[in-house]
Motif scaffolding. Structure first.
Motif, mmCIF file in Angstrom:
data_model
loop_
_atom_site.group_PDB
_atom_site.id
_atom_site.type_symbol
_atom_site.label_atom_id
_atom_site.label_comp_id
_atom_site.label_asym_id
_atom_site.label_seq_id
_atom_site.Cartn_x
_atom_site.Cartn_y
_atom_site.Cartn_z
ATOM 1 N N ILE A 131 0.911 -1.042 0.198
ATOM 2 C CA ILE A 131 -0.169 0.077 -0.069
ATOM 3 C C ILE A 131 0.831 1.242 0.011
ATOM 4 N N ALA A 132 1.882 1.217 0.855
ATOM 5 C CA ALA A 132 2.656 2.268 0.876
ATOM 6 C C ALA A 132 3.658 2.718 -0.319
ATOM 7 N N ILE A 133 3.783 1.525 -1.136
ATOM 8 C CA ILE A 133 4.429 1.952 -2.649
ATOM 9 C C ILE A 133 3.332 2.452 -3.487
ATOM 10 N N ILE A 134 2.120 1.963 -3.454
ATOM 11 C CA ILE A 134 1.152 2.529 -4.423
ATOM 12 C C ILE A 134 0.780 3.636 -4.170
ATOM 13 N N LEU A 135 0.511 4.209 -2.859
ATOM 14 C CA LEU A 135 0.138 5.536 -2.488
ATOM 15 C C LEU A 135 1.343 6.617 -2.683
ATOM 16 N N SER A 136 2.617 6.038 -2.679
ATOM 17 C CA SER A 136 3.692 7.064 -3.016
ATOM 18 C C SER A 136 3.761 7.318 -4.298
ATOM 19 N N ILE A 137 2.947 6.568 -5.203
ATOM 20 C CA ILE A 137 3.166 6.604 -6.920
ATOM 21 C C ILE A 137 1.849 7.448 -7.096
ATOM 22 N N PHE A 138 0.811 6.990 -6.477
ATOM 23 C CA PHE A 138 -0.767 7.625 -7.238
ATOM 24 C C PHE A 138 -1.251 8.547 -5.917
ATOM 25 N N GLY A 139 -0.790 8.525 -4.849
ATOM 26 C CA GLY A 139 -1.231 9.431 -3.666
ATOM 27 C C GLY A 139 -1.776 10.853 -4.048
ATOM 28 N N ARG A 140 -0.692 11.415 -4.898
ATOM 29 C CA ARG A 140 -0.972 12.890 -5.508
ATOM 30 C C ARG A 140 -2.456 13.060 -6.356
ATOM 31 N N LEU A 141 -2.897 11.835 -6.683
ATOM 32 C CA LEU A 141 -4.126 12.104 -7.495
ATOM 33 C C LEU A 141 -5.182 11.938 -6.872
ATOM 34 N N ARG A 142 -6.306 12.461 -7.247
ATOM 35 C CA ARG A 142 -7.692 12.472 -6.496
ATOM 36 C C ARG A 142 -8.072 10.932 -7.035
ATOM 37 N N GLY A 143 -8.192 9.980 -6.130
ATOM 38 C CA GLY A 143 -8.974 8.479 -6.238
ATOM 39 C C GLY A 143 -7.733 8.078 -6.855
ATOM 40 N N GLY A 144 -6.500 8.120 -6.599
ATOM 41 C CA GLY A 144 -5.453 7.369 -7.399
ATOM 42 C C GLY A 144 -5.305 6.011 -7.326
ATOM 43 N N ALA A 145 -5.411 5.509 -5.879
ATOM 44 C CA ALA A 145 -5.518 4.284 -5.562
ATOM 45 C C ALA A 145 -6.750 3.490 -6.307
ATOM 46 N N GLY A 146 -8.004 4.264 -6.488
ATOM 47 C CA GLY A 146 -9.177 3.779 -7.214
ATOM 48 C C GLY A 146 -8.743 3.192 -8.828
ATOM 49 N N PHE A 147 -7.803 4.371 -9.454
ATOM 50 C CA PHE A 147 -7.504 4.072 -10.785
ATOM 51 C C PHE A 147 -6.845 2.883 -11.021
ATOM 52 N N VAL A 148 -5.749 2.599 -9.965
ATOM 53 C CA VAL A 148 -4.893 1.712 -9.892
ATOM 54 C C VAL A 148 -5.863 0.313 -10.076
ATOM 55 N N ALA A 149 -6.979 0.181 -9.090
ATOM 56 C CA ALA A 149 -8.077 -1.057 -9.326
ATOM 57 C C ALA A 149 -8.455 -1.051 -10.654
ATOM 58 N N VAL A 150 -9.017 -0.085 -11.178
ATOM 59 C CA VAL A 150 -9.780 -0.121 -12.425
ATOM 60 C C VAL A 150 -8.698 -0.841 -13.545
#
Length: 454
Positions: free
Chosen positions: A83-102
């Motif tokens: 999770i930390a790695i995912i958020l370090s990459i996409f955390g600056r985007l609104r809903g970034g982790a959700g786009f990773v899911a899609v």
């Protein structure tokens, strides 16, 4: 109206009454519907066969295995590192982790071909990441669930082969499998875009903001601390990549039935494998805490969460087996033929009917039972036969994973997110309606589809 349609209406009415008025759990409502259907159809002598067939469905065990494994993984440090790695990459985007899911679930869907299995394999990473970045649990469950239905729509999902076989039987030597696969990718692109846009507006509605700069983990530090966690998704994906890319190799040596059994077995072996690897990839404190006694307690805790979901899916298979045994497709096909409906009305009614059937019937059963009837009816109304066949996984397979009371994809995501039932299903309804509207527009030809031939 044919008596077979009244059987369907009765099943839905019984489930609705017991759920809404008697406030019974959904799995009880489904079991009561099964008993009522056995009684009114006079099929009690076949009850044992219906139950035995349902107990052989891999989906039932996949849900069980992955929710328990997700519960065990949540006790390790490896998921936090992912999770930390995912958020370090996409955390600056609104809903970034959700786009990773899609995107991630669409990709995984092209490998696993299983909606609930897709939720389980990618959801253990993406759902906690979404919640950590500000998603309400019920929204995180739905984003993953509806993204994972792409597993039923992108080759090589099992029902895709069934749909093409039906199309080829109705129109021999007219369409080829490569043409059909290209069409499916053309359709999938629209549904992926629809999910991305839906996610964007959901994030606006729920005020999911980009993470505060100070809360975003440092990419360098996250990788340095948790680089071993990167191997866990690889462990999940590699077996599916191998069986997908080298499908002919496995089929030639194991036969079609053996290759299918291998794929089903992977969905059951992978959960245990990722838990074992998750423990060894975690820090020393986690490995110490994950004693056999503690793991036993964690498994018992996980079972309390998964049993209602698995029981609901099992009872839904009981009901679908009765309906399949009644051969209701002939009666429904004949009934529609007498109505002489326009193309526009047909394009609205058929996806709606499939959505309703998806509340009880698994998508693969819908395609097998009603696929020929649907293609025939819609082609007679002026729809392109190959387009209709390409949409069968969308209106049957994808819908059945998210339409209550069955909705195995949603329940799997809800179990991982530990979301409440009511807000999850209310939010789910919005995703269902948008999926339905897009299906209608594609069938009507309003939206052009890349790969459509002739």
């Amino acid at each position: 109206m044919p008596i077979e349609i009244l059987y369907l209406v009765t099943v839905f009415a019984v489930a609705l009454v017991f759920f809404c008025f008697f406030k019974r759990p959904l799995y009880e409502c489904m079991f009561i519907s099964f008993i009522v259907l056995l009684t009114i159809t006079g099929t009690w002598p076949q009850a044992g066969a219906y139950i035995a067939d349902a107990l052989q469905e891999p989906t039932l065990y996949v849900i069980f295995a992955f929710i328990i494994s997700a519960n065990l993984l949540s006790k390790t440090s490896v998921i936090d590192d992912c999770i930390a790695i995912i958020l370090s990459i996409f955390g600056r985007l609104r809903g970034g982790a959700g786009f990773v899911a899609v995107i991630g679930s669409s990709y995984m869907g092209s490998l696993s071909g299983s909606g609930p299995g897709n939720v389980a394999t990618t959801g253990v990473f993406t759902i906690p990441a979404m919640i950590r970045s500000g998603f309400p649990p019920h929204l995180a469950a739905n984003v993953e669930a509806h993204s994972s239905t792409m597993g039923n729509m992108i080759p090589p999902a099992g029902m895709i082969g069934t749909a093409f076989a039906i199309l080829d039987g109705l129109y021999p030597d007219t369409y080829t499998l490569p043409q059909y696969w290209m069409l499916l990718w053309g359709i999938a692109i629209w549904f992926i875009l629809q999910r991305i846009l839906t996610l964007y507006f959901m994030c606006l509605y729920y005020k999911v903001e980009p993470m505060k700069k100070e809360d975003i983990p440092s990419f360098g530090e996250s990788v340095k601390r948790g680089w071993k966690a990167v191997f866990l998704p690889i462990i999940v994906f590699v077996p599916f990549i191998l069986t997908s890319e080298f499908a002919d190799f496995f089929t030639a040596r194991l036969g079609a039935a053996g290759a299918k059994a291998l794929n089903n077995s992977l969905l059951l072996i992978i959960p245990a494998l990722i838990v074992i690897c998750g423990i060894f990839l975690s820090n020393k404190n986690t490995r110490t805490r994950m004693s056999l006694k503690n793991m036993h307690n964690d498994i018992l805790d996980g079972m309390l969460k998964v049993v209602p979901t698995a029981t609901l899916v099992l009872f839904a298979y009981f009901v679908s087996n009765i309906l399949e045994g009644l051969h209701i497709e002939d009666a429904i096909g004949a009934y529609f033929a007498t109505l002489s409906l326009s193309k526009t009305l047909i394009c609205f009614l058929i996806p709606l009917l499939c959505a309703i059937l998806g509340m009880l019937l698994p998508g693969s059963s819908q395609v097998k039972i009603f696929g020929g009837v649907i293609i025939t009816i819609m082609a007679a109304a002026g729809c392109h036969p190959m387009l209709v066949a390409g949409m069968l996984p969308c209106i049957c397979g994808a819908m059945h994973g998210v339409t209550p009371p069955y909705c195995a994809c949603v329940y799997t995501g809800m179990g991982i997110a530990q979301a409440e039932l009511k807000p999850t299903l209310l939010n789910c309804a919005i995703w269902i309606v948008l999926h339905y509207i897009l299906s209608v527009l594609i069938l009507l030809g309003v939206i052009p589809v890349w790969g459509l031939i002739g």
